[in-house]
Design a protein around this motif. Structure first.
Motif: not given
Length: 222
Positions: A100-108
């Motif tokens: 989840l922390a990795a996905w949180d780092r994905v920007g638009p």
């Protein structure tokens, strides 16, 4: 879909396995030949593998989903399935938190970045994460069932699984609580039931309510 759907599924998963005891961990899952320890180990290993997919994609790099491919993936599941229940749960929580922390780092602007998984993109990868969590929550054979799959997830999963419809079959799913879904051409097979029951059938999972109609033999999971 949105990252919030993945986070919702992850929260359900971690709540479901909280306090898992040894007998329950060793018990059979819904998947033939797999204990709940197998399913938990698989989800944890998948989570770490996809954390790496995201991290490499954000550096404009590609990496194998699992080092050593499918044989190494399967061996790791077998090796980890028999661990003590507390270890299984701790490992799962740690792996899912990292994912989840990795996905949180994905920007638009990042969603079109390529990943090795299915030679796709991060946008497809977040969908794959959603599928893995939602489906395997019910595969644990605890209190969660496909009846809890949200309508949006059912619609997504049905479309993802379109390759399961054999050639020469016009499959028509008529949910009592949702829109009609069709796929393929040829001999018509009309199935009725609830949306979740029909989706579970198409995904090769046991439905908790009846699916009525002449069901064709489906092709393998894509």
């Amino acid at each position: 879909m949105a990252l919030i759907d993945v986070k919702t599924a992850a929260a359900r998963l971690t709540t479901l396995v909280d306090g898992l005891d040894e007998s329950t961990a060793r018990g059979d899952s819904v998947l033939p030949g797999w204990s709940r320890g197998h399913v938990i180990t698989h989800i944890a290993n998948f989570s770490r593998a996809f954390t790496r997919q995201v991290e490499y994609a954000l550096r404009d790099e590609l990496v194998e989903v699992y080092d050593g491919g499918r044989p190494a993936r399967d061996a790791a599941i077998e090796a980890g399935a028999g661990r003590p229940a507390a270890v299984l749960v701790e490992d799962l929580n740690e792996a899912v938190t990292g994912l989840l922390a990795a996905w949180d780092r994905v920007g638009p602007e990042d969603w079109s970045r390529p990943i090795s998984h299915r030679n796709s993109t991060l946008a497809h990868g977040i969908d794959a994460t959603w599928r893995e969590l939602e489906i395997h929550i019910s595969d644990l054979g605890l209190t969660a069932t496909p009846d809890e799959w949200p309508p949006a997830f059912c619609a997504h999963l049905l479309d993802f699984l379109r390759p399961r419809t054999p050639a020469g079959v016009h499959l028509v799913l008529q949910p009592s609580d949702g829109p009609v879904w069709e796929n393929g051409s040829g001999q018509e097979h009309v199935l009725t039931g609830t949306l979740t029951a029909l989706t579970a059938w198409y995904a090769g999972r046991p439905a908790t309510t009846a699916v009525e109609g002449p069901a064709p033999e489906l092709l393998p999971y894509p």
